[in-house]
Every structure is written in structure tokens, then in C-alpha cells.
Design a protein around this motif. Structure first.
Motif, PDB file in Angstrom:
ATOM      1  N   GLU A 250       0.826  -1.217   0.000  1.00  0.00           N
ATOM      2  CA  GLU A 250       0.000   0.000   0.000  1.00  0.00           C
ATOM      3  C   GLU A 250       0.854   1.257   0.000  1.00  0.00           C
ATOM      4  O   GLU A 250       0.436   2.297  -0.523  1.00  0.00           O
ATOM      5  CB  GLU A 250      -0.941  -0.013   1.216  1.00  0.00           C
ATOM      6  CG  GLU A 250      -2.168  -0.886   0.951  1.00  0.00           C
ATOM      7  CD  GLU A 250      -3.031  -1.087   2.186  1.00  0.00           C
ATOM      8  OE1 GLU A 250      -2.518  -0.906   3.305  1.00  0.00           O
ATOM      9  OE2 GLU A 250      -4.213  -1.435   2.012  1.00  0.00           O
ATOM     10  N   SER A 251       2.061   1.150   0.579  1.00  0.00           N
ATOM     11  CA  SER A 251       2.910   2.344   0.662  1.00  0.00           C
ATOM     12  C   SER A 251       3.665   2.613  -0.643  1.00  0.00           C
ATOM     13  O   SER A 251       4.181   3.699  -0.852  1.00  0.00           O
ATOM     14  CB  SER A 251       3.913   2.199   1.820  1.00  0.00           C
ATOM     15  OG  SER A 251       4.869   1.204   1.475  1.00  0.00           O
ATOM     16  N   ALA A 252       3.733   1.582  -1.540  1.00  0.00           N
ATOM     17  CA  ALA A 252       4.504   1.778  -2.771  1.00  0.00           C
ATOM     18  C   ALA A 252       3.677   2.579  -3.774  1.00  0.00           C
ATOM     19  O   ALA A 252       2.538   2.236  -4.058  1.00  0.00           O
ATOM     20  CB  ALA A 252       4.882   0.419  -3.356  1.00  0.00           C
ATOM     21  N   GLU A 253       4.307   3.677  -4.312  1.00  0.00           N
ATOM     22  CA  GLU A 253       3.513   4.541  -5.193  1.00  0.00           C
ATOM     23  C   GLU A 253       3.204   3.878  -6.533  1.00  0.00           C
ATOM     24  O   GLU A 253       2.284   4.250  -7.229  1.00  0.00           O
ATOM     25  CB  GLU A 253       4.200   5.906  -5.384  1.00  0.00           C
ATOM     26  CG  GLU A 253       5.699   5.884  -5.601  1.00  0.00           C
ATOM     27  CD  GLU A 253       6.103   5.660  -7.054  1.00  0.00           C
ATOM     28  OE1 GLU A 253       5.274   6.005  -7.926  1.00  0.00           O
ATOM     29  OE2 GLU A 253       7.203   5.144  -7.306  1.00  0.00           O
ATOM     30  N   PHE A 254       3.969   2.833  -6.946  1.00  0.00           N
ATOM     31  CA  PHE A 254       3.719   2.177  -8.235  1.00  0.00           C
ATOM     32  C   PHE A 254       2.693   1.042  -8.133  1.00  0.00           C
ATOM     33  O   PHE A 254       2.393   0.404  -9.119  1.00  0.00           O
ATOM     34  CB  PHE A 254       5.038   1.648  -8.833  1.00  0.00           C
ATOM     35  CG  PHE A 254       5.823   0.771  -7.897  1.00  0.00           C
ATOM     36  CD1 PHE A 254       5.480  -0.551  -7.742  1.00  0.00           C
ATOM     37  CD2 PHE A 254       6.896   1.296  -7.164  1.00  0.00           C
ATOM     38  CE1 PHE A 254       6.188  -1.354  -6.871  1.00  0.00           C
ATOM     39  CE2 PHE A 254       7.596   0.498  -6.296  1.00  0.00           C
ATOM     40  CZ  PHE A 254       7.249  -0.844  -6.135  1.00  0.00           C
ATOM     41  N   VAL A 255       2.191   0.780  -6.931  1.00  0.00           N
ATOM     42  CA  VAL A 255       1.138  -0.236  -6.793  1.00  0.00           C
ATOM     43  C   VAL A 255      -0.224   0.446  -6.891  1.00  0.00           C
ATOM     44  O   VAL A 255      -0.532   1.358  -6.126  1.00  0.00           O
ATOM     45  CB  VAL A 255       1.274  -0.990  -5.451  1.00  0.00           C
ATOM     46  CG1 VAL A 255       0.063  -1.892  -5.208  1.00  0.00           C
ATOM     47  CG2 VAL A 255       2.555  -1.823  -5.460  1.00  0.00           C
ATOM     48  N   GLU A 256      -0.985   0.029  -7.892  1.00  0.00           N
ATOM     49  CA  GLU A 256      -2.278   0.693  -8.132  1.00  0.00           C
ATOM     50  C   GLU A 256      -3.372   0.160  -7.224  1.00  0.00           C
ATOM     51  O   GLU A 256      -4.354   0.849  -6.961  1.00  0.00           O
ATOM     52  CB  GLU A 256      -2.682   0.517  -9.599  1.00  0.00           C
ATOM     53  CG  GLU A 256      -1.780   1.313 -10.527  1.00  0.00           C
ATOM     54  CD  GLU A 256      -2.053   1.031 -11.996  1.00  0.00           C
ATOM     55  OE1 GLU A 256      -2.765   0.050 -12.290  1.00  0.00           O
ATOM     56  OE2 GLU A 256      -1.552   1.798 -12.821  1.00  0.00           O
ATOM     57  N   VAL A 267      -1.737  -7.817  -5.906  1.00  0.00           N
ATOM     58  CA  VAL A 267      -1.332  -6.436  -6.222  1.00  0.00           C
ATOM     59  C   VAL A 267      -1.434  -6.158  -7.712  1.00  0.00           C
ATOM     60  O   VAL A 267      -1.144  -7.016  -8.549  1.00  0.00           O
ATOM     61  CB  VAL A 267       0.130  -6.153  -5.788  1.00  0.00           C
ATOM     62  CG1 VAL A 267       0.217  -5.879  -4.311  1.00  0.00           C
ATOM     63  CG2 VAL A 267       1.047  -7.269  -6.225  1.00  0.00           C
ATOM     64  N   LYS A 268      -1.837  -4.939  -7.999  1.00  0.00           N
ATOM     65  CA  LYS A 268      -1.863  -4.502  -9.393  1.00  0.00           C
ATOM     66  C   LYS A 268      -0.712  -3.509  -9.538  1.00  0.00           C
ATOM     67  O   LYS A 268      -0.706  -2.458  -8.898  1.00  0.00           O
ATOM     68  CB  LYS A 268      -3.206  -3.840  -9.688  1.00  0.00           C
ATOM     69  CG  LYS A 268      -3.468  -3.649 -11.152  1.00  0.00           C
ATOM     70  CD  LYS A 268      -4.911  -3.217 -11.362  1.00  0.00           C
ATOM     71  CE  LYS A 268      -5.183  -2.934 -12.816  1.00  0.00           C
ATOM     72  NZ  LYS A 268      -6.529  -2.403 -12.985  1.00  0.00           N
ATOM     73  N   VAL A 269       0.246  -3.893 -10.366  1.00  0.00           N
ATOM     74  CA  VAL A 269       1.483  -3.113 -10.440  1.00  0.00           C
ATOM     75  C   VAL A 269       1.555  -2.357 -11.768  1.00  0.00           C
ATOM     76  O   VAL A 269       1.298  -2.930 -12.828  1.00  0.00           O
ATOM     77  CB  VAL A 269       2.713  -4.052 -10.332  1.00  0.00           C
ATOM     78  CG1 VAL A 269       4.011  -3.249 -10.349  1.00  0.00           C
ATOM     79  CG2 VAL A 269       2.618  -4.888  -9.064  1.00  0.00           C
TER      80      VAL A 269
END
Ligand SMILES: Nc1ncnc2c1ncn2[C@@H]1O[C@H](COP(=O)(O)OP(=O)(O)O)[C@@H](O)[C@H]1O
Ligand SMILES: [Mg+2]
Lengths: 313, 250
Positions: A250-256, A267-269
Motif C-alpha cells: 500500500e505504501s509503494a507509489e507504483f502499486v495501483e 497487487v496490481k502493479v
């Protein structure tokens, strides 16, 4: 060789563009599915291909003949199962007579007609019903009779408009099996309209998705499914509690999108080629032990919903 | 080849028309009504005057043209019913698309659909005439009246030439409107308007125009009108025959 090839095929009714510059190619021997929601332009496309309608622009080559210049040759080599095919028979004529009439109109020599009709009625499991008025057959049997009529004259291409739409699941399955065995036995190329994803996925080796008269996507069924599946959604199985993994994702900005599904992180990347390894690093740094990192198989339904929604405006 | 396929269409359409109860009954009903009306008119009026008087001849010249005109009127009416069924009926039943998807030329299709109405109407005209002729002849002979040969020459012309021409006009009008209406009864009402021309030779004698010259005159006028109507309707039906319109929704 392509059995159906459309070139900028367009049909406009008043101010409705029912079919909008479509380019399709259906190779010999394939079972092709034209998939799309109601009103997408599927039936209009089929009617253009069998010369019931004239294109406003563009053209198509069907069984080697141009639909504009050689409509008779197209009709001689093409079979049609119209939309609601089970309602397109002469209800007061017997099953046999329905076929006999069309056999004559297709110019099958008189001496060959009884044999051909018997062969097909037996193939479809309708021989015992041959003397029943078509109107008294069940919907499934009528649909099979209409399918017989479509291939009576041994066409090279058969156009089937929603062949299972009004059938119960068992009758639909029967018709699907018959279509596949017809493709095998007689080498007919099938062009099938459908809004039924599962059906297309099951019997079509090639598919195109149409909406608002436009082709959004076309190719081999498997290819389309995997192509769109790649680089989008992944399933990450971890050892132990997955909630830490979820908060990393959730913290990664590239995970939609990130959610838990049965103790697995889904995860949707965005741009997975660049970002999947970054995600793994982040997880490992936080002490998450990864058991499996796998691409989620996308069904044709996911593809369909993705492109049809995307193509809305 | 082409005539063959048209004939296949005509025969199948007829067979199906006869399987539809209302078509069968109205066809048989009308078929029977034609000669009945002709016979009753002629015999009925002839019996009102003494056979020996000079009025008998006058009465004959009044009833003969009326009888022939009524006979052809009755035989021509089913044309509209059959051809409305054969064209718009197929559309209403959703059977038109598979038919249009066969390798029929427009010509074969139009001819087939036309023959399915023309054949039974011509048969009705001929059989109705034969029956009336025999009944009227025998009646007059057995009742000691001067033998009457029905129809006379202008009557025969009306029945065998004008009647079929009107049928052709009706069928052509039906083909012309078939792409523009969606219901059989709408087609039937519009397409059958052409039968009105046959009222001319019915009405003319009853307003006193009974001498042979005016009988011929009115028969020829009727023929001319029917011929022009048939030619124009046929020309436009073939010229504007449009598969697109037949398949499209109305
Ligand atoms: N004959 C016609 N006249 C006017 N509009 C039509 C006609 N046929 C189809 N359409 C319109 O064209 C669009 C595509 O219709 P269709 O080809 O039947 O779609 P589908 O088979 O995919 O449900 C729809 O908006 C429909 O209303
Ligand atoms: Mg459709």
C-alpha cells in the motif's frame, strides 16, 4: 489464407454508425468469435458479410469473393444462422421440408438432396424428428435445424449470430459441441457472434472484441488473454501473516491496487518490468518471507470488461 | 435454372399459404364466391323478365358484363392476400433473412414471389369461369330460356386478360411496399388498392351504359388503367428492389 477479410467495413444507419471501419482477418479453418455487448454491431457485421446489407464504406472478402462485387458467389459459399435462428424456420413445414426448400434454392442437384439432408439430420441428432413441423420442435432442436440449414450447401464459411443465446445450458453445450465437430469434420471456418465470454473462450481459437461498432482488440484467444494478463495483477504468497506485506504494497507509489485474498497478497502493479523487483526488495527489506510471486491468470472476462469499459466514451 | 428456382419459391409459398388456415379459408371462400355471384346475378336478373320479350336481350347485355367483372374481381382479391403473406409475412415471421442469404438473384426472388400469387389467381379465374359457364348454360337450357353462353367476348377479355394484369399490378405494388411496411395487413390494405379498377366495368352497365360499344370501351379503359398500373408498379418494384430495406427495421 483468410476466409474472411474486412477492409474498413462500415455501415451507417441514419446517424448511427453501427459498424465503424473494421478490419478483421479470419484464417481458414479457424473458429472465430466476435465478442461484444448488445448493440455493439455484431449482427450488422454478419449481415454485411453475407450480403444482406450493403456496406456504406469499405468492403470484405468472404470465401475469396468481394461482398460488393460478387454477392451471389459470396452467398453460394457462405452459410448463415441468423440471430434468434430458432425463429427463422417455417413453422408449419416439417424439419425435412425446411431443409429441402433451401437445398433447392442453393442449387444442390435434386439427386443429392435426400442424402445430404439425411447426413446432416443424423449428424445433428434430428433424423427421428424429420417429419415434425419445425414449429413443434424444442428451441434447442430448432436451433440445430437452423444450423443444418446454414451448412446444407457445404459453405466454406458459416456465420453464426449468437448461436446459443436463447438455449438452456444443456442445449447450448450440445450446439457448441456440434459447431466444433462440424469445424473438424467438414473444415468449415466459423464466424461466431456472441456476448457470452465463457462460450467464446471455450470454442473460439481467435477472437475480436467489438463495441460501438469499433474493434477494440483482436487476436488469438490465448494470446489476448495472456497478453493483457501480463504485467498487471500478481499474487504474492508469503510465509506467515501477510498484513505486513499488505502495508508495504500500500505504501509503494507504483502499486495501483493491493488487497488480501485468502492470506495471499494481490497487487496490481504499474509497469511490472521495472517495478516488480522493487516491490520484492521492499518486501524482503521489511522481513517478509516470499513463498511465491506469480502472475495472476486473467480470464477473457477480465480482458473484456477492461477493454469494453475502457472503450465506452 | 432461374425459372426453376422461382418456381420452387412459388410452389413452397403456395403450399405454406394453404397451411395457414385464414388464407386457405379465404381463398376457398373467395374462389367459390366468384362463380356464385356471377351465376346469381345473371340468372337472377334474367328470371325477372319474360324469356320471349325483347327486354331479355337488353337484360342480358346488362348482366353479362357485370357478371364477368364480378368474377374477375373475386378471383383477383386473393392475390393481395397471398403476396402480402409471401413477402411481408416472411419478414413478420423472421424467415426472410435466411431466404435472402441464399444465392437467389433479385430477379429470381421477385419472379418467385410474383408467381406464387399469379398462378393461383389465374387458376381461380379459369376454374370460376368454367363453372359459371356450365351452370348458366345448363340452367337456361333446362328452363326453356334461350341458351346463354357466359362469358361473352368482352367478358372473356376482362377475365383472361384484364384480371391477370390487375394481379400483376397488385403483386408489383406489394413488392414495392414490402420494404416499407412491417405488417401483413398494412401491406394487404395498400397493395390491394389496384382491384378498384375492376369496379369500372361493374358500375358502368348499371348506369345504363350497356350497348356493346360502351361495354368494350369500358373494358378497354379498365385494361389500359390496369396495364399502366402494372407496368409502372413493376418497373419501380424491380428498379427499387432493395435488400437493405427488406432486412432493415421499419
Ligand atoms: N436496420 C437498422 N436500422 C437502424 N439501426 C440499426 C439497424 N440495425 C442495427 N441498428 C443499430 O446499429 C447498432 C448495432 O446493432 P447490431 O448490429 O444489431 O448490434 P449487436 O448485434 O451487437 O447487438 C445498434 O445501435 C442498433 O440499434
Ligand atoms: Mg445482434
Amino acid at each position: 489464407m483468410d476466409r474472411v477479410k474486412t477492409e474498413g467495413l462500415t455501415k451507417i444507419f441514419g446517424d448511427i454508425i453501427a459498424v465503424n471501419k473494421i478490419d478483421l482477418a479470419v484464417p481458414e479453418g479457424s473458429v472465430f468469435g466476435l465478442l461484444g455487448p448488445n448493440g455493439a454491431g455484431k449482427s450488422t457485421t454478419v449481415r454485411l458479410l453475407c450480403t444482406l446489407l450493403r456496406p456504406t464504406e469499405g468492403t470484405a472478402i468472404v470465401s475469396g469473393h468481394d461482398i460488393r462485387d460478387e454477392p451471389l458467389a459470396v452467398r453460394q459459399t457462405t452459410g448463415l444462422l441468423p440471430e434468434e435462428g430458432s425463429h427463422t424456420l417455417y413453422p408449419r413445414m416439417s424439419a425435412y421440408r425446411n431443409l429441402e426448400y433451401f437445398a433447392k434454392l442453393y442449387g444442390i442437384p435434386d439427386k443429392d438432396i435426400p442424402g445430404r439432408i439425411e447426413e446432416l439430420l443424423r449428424f445433428m441428432g434430428l433424423w427421428e424428428r424429420r417429419d415434425d413441423p419445425a414449429g413443434e420442435l424444442s428451441t434447442g432442436n430448432r436451433q440445430r435445424l437452423a444450423l443444418c440449414r446454414a451448412i446444407l450447401h457445404s459453405p466454406t464459411v458459416a456465420l453464426l449470430d449468437e448461436p446459443t443465446a436463447s438455449l438452456d445450458p444443456i442445449a447450448a453445450k450440445r450446439v457448441r459441441e456440434l459447431i466444433l465437430s462440424l469445424a473438424r469434420e467438414y473444415g468449415i471456418t466459423f464466424f461466431i457472434n456472441s456476448h457470452n465470454l465463457a462460450e467464446v473462450q471455450r470454442i473460439c481459437d481467435r477472437v475480436a472484441i467489438i463495441d460501438h461498432g469499433k474493434i477494440l482488440l483482436a487476436g488469438e484467444t490465448e494470446e489476448i488473454r495472456s497478453q493483457l494478463g501480463t504485467g498487471r495483477v500478481f499474487r504474492v504468497r508469503v510465509v506467515g501473516d501477510p498484513s505486513a506485506a499488505l502495508s508495504v504494497a500500500e505504501s509503494a507509489e507504483f502499486v495501483e491496487e493491493a488487497r488480501l485474498d485468502d492470506n495471499t497478497l494481490v497487487v496490481k502493479v504499474r509497469d511490472p518490468e521495472a517495478n516488480n523487483s522493487r516491490l520484492m526488495m521492499m518486501l524482503i527489506e521489511r522481513g517478509v518471507r516470499i513463498l511465491e510471486f506469480a502472475q495472476e491468470e486473467m480470464s477473457l472476462e477480465d480482458v473484456y470488461l477492461a477493454v469494453v469499459d475502457g472503450g465506452e466514451d | 435454372m432461374s425459372r426453376n428456382k422461382s418456381l420452387v419459391i412459388a410452389i413452397t409459398d403456395l403450399r405454406m399459404a394453404m397451411k395457414a388456415r385464414y388464407v386457405r379459408y379465404s381463398l376457398i371462400g373467395v374462389a367459390a364466391l366468384g362463380p356464385v355471384v356471377a351465376i346469381v346475378t345473371i340468372i337472377g336478373l334474367l328470371m325477372t323478365v319474360p324469356a320471349t320479350s325483347s327486354e331479355f336481350g337488353q337484360m342480358l347485355s346488362l348482366v353479362m358484363p357485370m357478371g364477368s367483372a364480378m368474377l374477375s374481381l373475386m378471383a383477383v382479391i386473393p392475390a393481395g392476400l397471398i403476396s402480402a403473406n409471401a413477402l411481408v409475412g416472411e419478414r413478420e415471421q423472421n424467415t426472410l433473412e435466411p431466404l435472402l442469404a441464399t444465392p437467389l438473384t433479385d430477379r429470381e426472388l421477385i419472379l418467385g414471389k410474383a408467381l406464387s400469387s399469379i398462378i393461383p389467381c389465374v387458376l381461380l379465374l379459369i376454374s370460376g369461369t368454367a363453372v359459371s359457364s356450365v351452370v348458366i348454360y345448363l340452367f337456361t337450357v333446362f328452363n326453356g330460356l334461350p341458351p346463354v353462353l357466359f362469358p361473352d367476348l368482352p367478358g372473356l377479355f376482362l377475365i383472361l386478360v384484364v384480371g391477370p394484369t390487375v394481379v400483376v399490378a397488385i403483386v408489383a405494388m406489394m413488392i414495392l411496399i414490402s420494404g416499407r411496411v412491417s405488417r401483413v395487413y398494412e401491406a394487404y390494405q395498400t397493395g390491394t388498392a389496384a382491384v378498384a379498377v375492376l369496379l369500372v366495368p361493374i358500375v358502368a352497365p348499371s348506369i345504363g351504359l350497356t350497348d356493346p360499344r360502351s361495354v368494350w370501351l369500358f373494358d378497354l379503359i379498365t385494361f389500359a388503367v390496369a396495364l399502366v398500373l402494372a407496368a409502372v408498379a413493376w418497373y419501380f418494384a424491380v428498379r427499387f428492389f432493395n435488400r437493405d430495406a427488406m432486412v432493415s427495421r421499419v
